[in-house]
Design an enzyme around this catalytic site. Structure first.
Site, PDB file in Angstrom:
ATOM      1  N   GLU A 135       8.573 -47.251 -37.634  1.00 34.47           N
ATOM      2  CA  GLU A 135       8.871 -46.881 -36.247  1.00 34.47           C
ATOM      3  C   GLU A 135      10.287 -46.335 -36.102  1.00 34.47           C
ATOM      4  O   GLU A 135      11.038 -46.730 -35.216  1.00 34.47           O
ATOM      5  CB  GLU A 135       8.651 -48.088 -35.323  1.00 34.47           C
ATOM      6  CG  GLU A 135       7.214 -48.587 -35.363  1.00 34.47           C
ATOM      7  CD  GLU A 135       6.914 -49.692 -34.349  1.00 34.47           C
ATOM      8  OE1 GLU A 135       7.826 -50.446 -34.005  1.00 34.47           O
ATOM      9  OE2 GLU A 135       5.746 -49.767 -33.918  1.00 34.47           O
TER      10      GLU A 135
ATOM     11  N   ASP B 232      -1.328 -54.837 -35.040  1.00 31.89           N
ATOM     12  CA  ASP B 232      -0.111 -55.240 -34.346  1.00 31.89           C
ATOM     13  C   ASP B 232      -0.378 -56.299 -33.268  1.00 31.89           C
ATOM     14  O   ASP B 232      -0.416 -55.955 -32.077  1.00 31.89           O
ATOM     15  CB  ASP B 232       0.538 -53.995 -33.706  1.00 31.89           C
ATOM     16  CG  ASP B 232       1.941 -54.269 -33.202  1.00 31.89           C
ATOM     17  OD1 ASP B 232       2.481 -55.339 -33.518  1.00 31.89           O
ATOM     18  OD2 ASP B 232       2.498 -53.414 -32.490  1.00 31.89           O
TER      19      ASP B 232
ATOM     20  N   GLU C 175       3.433 -60.055 -26.054  1.00 27.80           N
ATOM     21  CA  GLU C 175       3.490 -58.603 -25.836  1.00 27.80           C
ATOM     22  C   GLU C 175       2.128 -58.024 -25.456  1.00 27.80           C
ATOM     23  O   GLU C 175       2.033 -57.151 -24.600  1.00 27.80           O
ATOM     24  CB  GLU C 175       4.006 -57.914 -27.111  1.00 27.80           C
ATOM     25  CG  GLU C 175       3.906 -56.399 -27.059  1.00 27.80           C
ATOM     26  CD  GLU C 175       4.378 -55.703 -28.326  1.00 27.80           C
ATOM     27  OE1 GLU C 175       4.855 -56.375 -29.262  1.00 27.80           O
ATOM     28  OE2 GLU C 175       4.267 -54.462 -28.371  1.00 27.80           O
TER      29      GLU C 175
HETATM   30  C1  GCV Z   1      10.450 -54.766 -32.612  1.00 29.50           C
HETATM   31  C2  GCV Z   1       5.410 -53.334 -32.111  1.00 29.50           C
HETATM   32  C3  GCV Z   1       6.215 -53.562 -30.872  1.00 29.50           C
HETATM   33  C4  GCV Z   1       7.666 -53.173 -31.090  1.00 29.50           C
HETATM   34  C5  GCV Z   1       8.204 -53.986 -32.284  1.00 29.50           C
HETATM   35  C6  GCV Z   1       7.347 -53.645 -33.490  1.00 29.50           C
HETATM   36  C7  GCV Z   1       7.764 -54.441 -34.711  1.00 29.50           C
HETATM   37  O1  GCV Z   1       5.274 -51.988 -32.355  1.00 29.50           O
HETATM   38  O2  GCV Z   1       5.663 -52.846 -29.815  1.00 29.50           O
HETATM   39  O3  GCV Z   1       8.382 -53.472 -29.927  1.00 29.50           O
HETATM   40  O4  GCV Z   1       9.545 -53.674 -32.526  1.00 29.50           O
HETATM   41  O5  GCV Z   1       6.013 -53.974 -33.207  1.00 29.50           O
HETATM   42  O6  GCV Z   1       7.160 -55.467 -34.938  1.00 29.50           O
HETATM   43  O7  GCV Z   1       8.672 -54.022 -35.400  1.00 29.50           O
END
Ligand code: GCV
Length: 699
Positions: A270, A343, A371
């Site tokens: 990411e 995720d 989340e």
């Molecule tokens: C900390 C998901 C979440 C992100 C998070 C990522 C990760 O994509 O939406 O906010 O980033 O996981 O675990 O690195």
């Protein structure tokens, strides 16, 4: 029933429950301890253990005995034996380590508070399943928390290191009480600033507070720190200057924090930098850092949460990238893997990377913060989900357990009063993954809502009313009934959220960005396809679901043979994973005998009905629970009930356009128009929880 209600009303009237903001978590025991507590050694940590007991223990004298003998050595530095003497006049807690005594003290207090054991005949031996039981805070240096829904970050960076909030010690104490012994205090999307000397001084101040509670500090690092902070031209892990930079930085850290735990790294994921930017592997990147911390006994937790924009099914990518690296990591590297392959969805099959790297240490990362589960608005007890993971992955095959924290500056720490149970359950499971989700819920409820204070009130009431009590057991049993109903509520809550959000293996139907609420139609031009719900549900006229069988992405082949066969064949694939692994026709016959479409409708409806039943159960607790927490949960359940209907209507009305089938008539009818729901846009960031007012205005 009427009689019961009037008695409950009387209890409430005679003994009003005092105001409570939830800040005491599960540590609500009264502080009128009256026992003699002795200890054969003095230290800050043992001082804490003794003070906890002195404040609250009401039984026979307790001796904390630090001793190294065959038995205590076998239990390890964190393990302990807790036993009553033969004559019942004394309790001893022995351990080879101070931490063992601290954990033993909390264990004894938990027994007193939950009333679960005969205290005159104790003989308990405990040692943790994992040496590392660690929270991951996704806290940013500006005090926002990525995916945090309980206020701001606890760490007041501006005031540190000179000013220390009382909450730092309270936080450490709460963790120690459930055996958590490590904390990564900053976001995995890390700012390199955390490694500046200025910030390291602040980190040291926190580490000093946490140390006597047995908690070590770890840091998330930005792999490009040598460039961003050190001004080097590269962060190539094989570059000599880069290696030297990390060694020096590590030395500086250990000089300040001698028991510093190590680094957590999100690399090449990411948008985060990593070794692949320099044509190096994850193993090369991790090993370079592992060598830097090795002289100090530090570790590297290297995350396997990677998915490069490639053609491969996202659910396959971590495995494809990491499995070939098996055996290449240093022995102080642990590969940290999310429980599922995508995720933190409400339900995922376990990640097939577990067990696929026999020569590499692995740990699981669970997400405690919700989340994808309604933030701190929805009551969802997560232990059943984590236990489901352990149905597939042997606890002993792992080295450690990490949990993404749900803690913030809110008075009650976690936003939703029941979200505290997830912090609690994480700690208890990291200590002993064999504990049942139900036993943990029971413990937590007793300590949090139905503890000694309330039991005493019940007894008090009984004093003038013996006759009535004898003739009417309802007044005593009502506590037990409510207690057991609440436990059931907690146990059902995870399945309920799966049903009203994403049943039958559906996943990632969330609104763009913040992930609150449904947007199965979401289509952002130019965005990564694997961030779009349609990538996952693939609904069309023929059916719905992601074909990950041999006729599709073949992700099933990443699982061990027996599971691969089970999942790969649509006729044997369990309903709960059907649409994860198959693109099934709308009229596919489900295990219930219904068509897929009908089953989908019933599941969404069941989820909604369950939340309504949670509301009813909760309302019955009104006379037993302080007004503040009662009202808080009641109000959040109202949001949850409305959200559940929102999810049901959005998904069914949207998928109906593909199935062309009707919603069965015995199911609650939609109350929204699809077009209206498509217009809903919540003006929130990824670190806010929408309020009821905001939700009502937008929907
Ligand atoms: C900390 C998901 C979440 C992100 C998070 C990522 C990760 O994509 O939406 O906010 O980033 O996981 O675990 O690195």
């Amino acid at each position: 029933m009427k009689k019961l209600l009037s008695l409950l009303f009387m209890i409430c009237f005679l003994f009003p429950v005092s105001a409570e903001n939830g800040s005491r978590l599960w540590l609500r025991y009264s502080t009128d301890g009256n026992a003699t507590i002795s200890c054969n050694k003095q230290s800050p940590m043992l001082g804490i253990a003794a003070t906890e007991l002195r404040r609250a223990w009401k039984g026979v004298p307790v001796t904390l005995s630090l001793q190294r003998n065959k038995e205590t050595r076998a239990l390890g530095e964190e393990g302990y034996r807790l036993f009553t003497s033969d004559d019942g006049r004394k309790i001893t807690i022995t351990s080879a380590g101070e931490r063992g005594l601290l954990y033993g003290a909390f264990h004894l207090l938990r027994l007193q508070d939950t009333g679960t054991e005969n205290l005159s005949k104790l003989n308990i031996k405990e040692s943790p399943a994992y040496n590392l039981r660690i929270l991951n805070h996704w806290d940013n240096l500006d005090r926002s928390i990525e995916r945090g829904y309980a206020g701001r970050s606890l760490w007041d960076w501006e005031a540190l290191p000179s000013t220390l909030s009382d909450r730092y010690a309270d936080y450490a104490r709460a963790n120690a009480s459930i055996g958590i012994n490590g904390t990564v205090i900053n976001n995995v999307n890390a700012s390199s600033q955390i490694l500046s000397t200025e910030y390291l001084e602040k980190v040291k101040a926190l580490a000093d507070v946490f140390r006597p509670y047995g908690i070590r500090v770890y840091l998330s690092i930005n792999f490009a720190s040598p460039m961003q902070l050190g001004g080097l031209a590269t962060a190539d892990p094989l570059d000599k200057e880069v290696i030297a930079w990390w060694k020096n930085k590590t030395k500086e850290i250990y000089h300040l924090i001698p028991d510093f735990g190590g680094f957590l790294v999100k690399a090449n994921s990411e948008g985060q930098p990593g070794p692949c930017d320099f044509n190096r592997t994850h193993a090369e990147g991790a090993n370079m850092l592992a060598d830097a911390v090795k002289p100090y006994k530090g570790i590297i937790m290297w995350r396997a949460f990677v998915y490069s924009p490639s053609d491969a099914d996202r659910a396959k990518q971590a495995y494809l990238e990491f499995q070939p690296l098996d055996g290449q990591f240093r022995d102080n590297v642990i590969v940290q893997i999310k429980n599922g392959p995508v995720d933190f969805q409400p339900r995922e099959p376990y990640s097939p990377l577990f067990g696929a790297m026999p020569k590499t240490a692995q740990m699981v990362e669970f997400q405690i913060t919700q989340e994808y589960l309604g933030f701190s608005n929805h009551l969802v007890y997560l232990a059943p989900m984590w236990k489901e993971f352990f149905d597939f992955v042997q606890p002993s095959s792992l080295k450690a357990m990490a949990g993404v924290a749900n803690i913030g500056t809110d008075a009650n720490w976690c936003g939703h009063p029941f979200a505290q149970s997830n912090w609690y359950a994480f700690g208890r499971l990291a200590w002993n993954p064999e504990l049942s989700a139900e036993a943990i819920a029971e413990e937590w409820l007793k300590q949090t809502f139905f503890n000694e204070e309330l039991r005493m009130k019940n007894e008090e009431f009984g004093k003038g009313n013996e006759e009535r009590l004898q003739s009417d057991i309802s007044i005593n049993s009502s506590f037990l009934i409510l207690h057991s109903s609440l436990k059931q509520l907690m146990m059902q809550s995870r399945e309920a959220v799966v049903d009203y959000m994403m049943p039958l293996g559906l996943h990632h139907l969330f609104a763009w960005g913040h992930h609150y609420g449904p947007e199965p139609w979401c289509d952002i031009p130019g965005a990564r396809p694997d961030w779009m719900p349609s990538y996952y549900h693939k609904a069309d006229k023929a059916g719905i679901g992601f074909d990950r069988s041999h006729t599709g992405s073949n992700a099933t082949a990443q699982y061990p043979d027996s599971l691969c066969h089970l999942y790969d064949d649509i006729s044997t694939c369990p309903d709960e994973y059907l649409l994860w692994f198959h693109h099934a026709p709308w009229n596919h016959t489900m295990q219930s005998g219904r068509t897929l479409w009908d089953e989908l409708c019933y599941r969404y409806d069941k989820g909604v009905q369950q939340v309504r039943s949670f509301q009813r159960i909760w309302d019955l607790t009104e006379n037993y629970i302080d007004t503040e927490r009662f009202k808080d949960v009641q109000s959040r359940l109202k949001i949850q009930a409305r959200d559940a209907v929102w999810w049901k209507d959005a998904c069914l009305l949207y998928f109906m356009e593909y199935s062309g089938m009707r919603i069965p008539y015995d199911i609650e009818r939609p109350i929204h128009e699809l077009d209206d729901l498509k217009q809903v846009k919540l003006p929130i960031d990824n670190h806010e929880c929408p309020t009821r007012k905001m939700l009502d205005e937008r929907r």
